[in-house]
Design a protein around this motif. Structure first.
Motif, short mmCIF file in Angstrom:
data_model
loop_
_atom_site.label_atom_id
_atom_site.label_comp_id
_atom_site.label_asym_id
_atom_site.label_seq_id
_atom_site.Cartn_x
_atom_site.Cartn_y
_atom_site.Cartn_z
N LEU A 167 12.50 21.42 -13.20
CA LEU A 167 12.65 21.87 -11.69
C LEU A 167 13.70 21.56 -11.05
N ASP A 168 14.29 20.25 -11.28
CA ASP A 168 15.53 19.77 -10.71
C ASP A 168 16.80 20.62 -11.20
N TYR A 169 16.63 20.93 -12.63
CA TYR A 169 17.49 21.70 -13.15
C TYR A 169 17.81 23.01 -12.43
N GLN A 170 16.66 23.80 -12.15
CA GLN A 170 16.75 24.99 -11.70
C GLN A 170 17.14 25.14 -10.17
N ASP A 171 16.69 23.70 -9.57
CA ASP A 171 17.21 23.78 -8.07
C ASP A 171 18.91 23.35 -8.15
N VAL A 172 19.51 22.60 -9.19
CA VAL A 172 20.74 22.50 -9.22
C VAL A 172 21.58 24.02 -9.55
N TYR A 173 20.93 24.50 -10.35
CA TYR A 173 21.42 25.74 -10.68
C TYR A 173 21.50 26.79 -9.56
N LYS A 175 21.69 25.96 -6.35
CA LYS A 175 22.65 25.31 -5.43
C LYS A 175 23.96 26.14 -5.86
N LEU A 176 24.41 26.04 -7.08
CA LEU A 176 25.58 26.16 -7.80
C LEU A 176 25.90 27.67 -7.48
N THR A 177 24.74 28.46 -7.97
CA THR A 177 24.97 29.89 -7.59
C THR A 177 25.25 30.28 -6.17
N ALA A 178 24.52 29.62 -5.44
CA ALA A 178 24.48 29.85 -3.80
C ALA A 178 25.98 29.59 -3.41
N LEU A 179 26.62 28.64 -4.04
CA LEU A 179 27.75 28.24 -3.65
C LEU A 179 29.13 29.32 -3.94
N GLY A 180 28.40 30.21 -4.93
CA GLY A 180 29.56 31.34 -5.37
C GLY A 180 29.83 31.04 -6.83
N HIS A 181 29.35 30.01 -7.53
CA HIS A 181 29.81 30.01 -9.01
C HIS A 181 28.94 30.78 -9.76
N LYS A 182 30.01 31.25 -10.69
CA LYS A 182 29.27 32.28 -11.81
C LYS A 182 29.23 31.49 -12.70
N ILE A 183 27.87 31.13 -13.25
CA ILE A 183 27.41 30.05 -14.09
C ILE A 183 26.57 30.42 -14.92
N ILE A 184 26.50 30.21 -16.21
CA ILE A 184 25.41 30.38 -17.22
C ILE A 184 24.48 29.44 -17.16
N GLU A 185 23.08 29.80 -17.17
CA GLU A 185 22.04 28.98 -17.19
C GLU A 185 21.61 28.49 -18.46
N ALA A 186 21.99 27.36 -18.98
CA ALA A 186 21.78 26.91 -20.32
C ALA A 186 20.86 25.73 -20.62
N GLU A 187 19.68 25.82 -19.84
CA GLU A 187 18.89 24.76 -19.77
C GLU A 187 18.28 23.99 -21.15
N THR A 188 18.45 22.95 -21.34
CA THR A 188 18.53 22.27 -22.73
C THR A 188 17.39 21.23 -22.66
N ILE A 189 16.45 21.27 -21.60
CA ILE A 189 15.51 20.20 -21.60
C ILE A 189 14.33 20.71 -22.52
N CYS A 190 13.93 19.79 -23.53
CA CYS A 190 13.25 19.93 -24.66
C CYS A 190 11.87 20.28 -24.16
N ASN A 191 11.15 20.93 -25.34
CA ASN A 191 9.77 21.54 -25.11
C ASN A 191 8.92 20.17 -24.82
N ALA A 192 8.93 19.25 -25.36
CA ALA A 192 8.09 17.99 -25.25
C ALA A 192 8.11 17.62 -23.66
N THR A 193 9.37 17.42 -23.18
CA THR A 193 9.47 17.11 -21.74
C THR A 193 9.03 18.07 -20.79
N TYR A 194 9.31 19.29 -21.31
CA TYR A 194 8.88 20.44 -20.34
C TYR A 194 7.14 20.54 -20.10
N GLU A 195 6.55 20.40 -21.31
CA GLU A 195 5.04 20.61 -21.61
C GLU A 195 4.31 19.28 -20.67
#
Ligand code: SF4
Length: 296
Positions: A167-173, A175-195
């Protein structure tokens, strides 16, 4: 008082794989001894103590120059290429226990760099996974404490350390898009961490989360954080049952026990069992032995 155990919690596939690899090396007569591990195989001091009891030496990069023979194991978090080259140049045997999920992050970074993207790496400063990545690749490190975004607004990609809060990753993403950055979302948090995080974030009717894990373990720290930040539940971190002697738990009615991905099952089970069956029998005492920490 109701005590529940989060599902899933504890050992992930990467940690199990690293421990299995080292146990196999210990037992293999064809592997040159002594065995060295370059840093902590995984972030848990009980596991490291159990490995040391099996004659494994935990070393730093400076120690490599003193080694004349034996086998060096690289940890689950990944290792800088320049360190790997150094070990090879000294003709020492090398075994790589890097988690495949961490290797996948390296591959993703390589792919985007080849395509001329600027890679923003969201990570934790001085963590070994981050250290290896910023040593190997031309990435811009951003941390949750220091969100310094680049001036460039396009051809950017946001990649994350494997054990951050999703959720912190999504928050940062956002913020970046709100500032006008054209940025690819490539979240690499592993499944174990996510679950493990999702089980805590989705927990209902819980008034305390007890996270079992080592102070160095980032995914343990994230479980403590997400309980408070994203589910508004009080949370504490303990290393084993004995740390609970410092807490008065009598005011809580529903406790959820969870654990970082490098916490031995034996420690989690002991915490859970004692809370369930001997809650009022303080002081709590761990009866585990070193060999218990390597079992799963
Ligand atoms: S937490 Fe994720 S990245 Fe780290 S060892 Fe486990 S599976 Fe691999």
């Amino acid at each position: 008082m109701i005590i529940k155990k989060a599902n899933p919690c504890g050992f992930c596939s990467g940690v199990k794989g690293a421990i299995t690899k080292v146990i196999n090396l210990i037992e293999d007569p064809n592997i040159e001894k002594p065995l060295y591990i370059l840093g902590y195989l995984v972030h848990n001091r009980f596991i490291n103590d159990a490995l040391k009891a099996k004659d494994i030496k935990i070393i730093t990069e400076e120690d490599i120059f003193q080694i004349k023979k034996g086998t060096i194991v690289l940890t689950a978090h990944g290792t800088p290429n320049k360190t790997i080259d150094l070990i090879k140049s000294l003709n020492l045997n090398l075994v790589d226990a890097t988690c495949p999920k961490v290797k996948h992050i390296h591959k993703q970074i390589e792919k985007y760099l080849e395509d001329n993207y600027q890679v923003l790496f969201l990570g934790v400063k001085n963590h070994p996974e981050t250290n290896a990545i910023i040593s190997n690749y031309n990435v811009s490190l951003i941390t949750l404490d220091d969100l310094s975004f680049p001036k460039e607004k396009s051809k950017l990609v946001l990649i994350s350390q494997s054990t951050l809060s999703y959720l912190d990753y999504q928050d940062v993403y956002k913020k970046l898009t709100a500032l006008g950055h054209k940025i690819i979302e490539a979240e690499t948090i592993c499944n174990a961490t996510y679950e493990r995080q999702k089980a805590v974030i989705d927990a209902k009717d819980v008034d305390l989360v007890i996270v079992v894990g080592d102070p160095l373990s980032n995914n343990t720290k994230m479980l403590v954080l997400v309980a408070k930040k994203y589910n508004n539940i009080n949370s504490i971190r303990i290393e084993n049952i004995e740390d609970l002697n410092n807490y008065d738990l009598s005011k809580y009615k529903n406790i959820l026990v969870t654990a970082g991905a490098s916490t031995p099952s034996a420690i989690i089970n002991e915490v859970f069992d004692i809370l369930q069956t001997k809650f009022n029998q303080k002081p709590y005492k761990s009866l585990l032995k070193l060999e218990d920490y390597l079992k799963f």
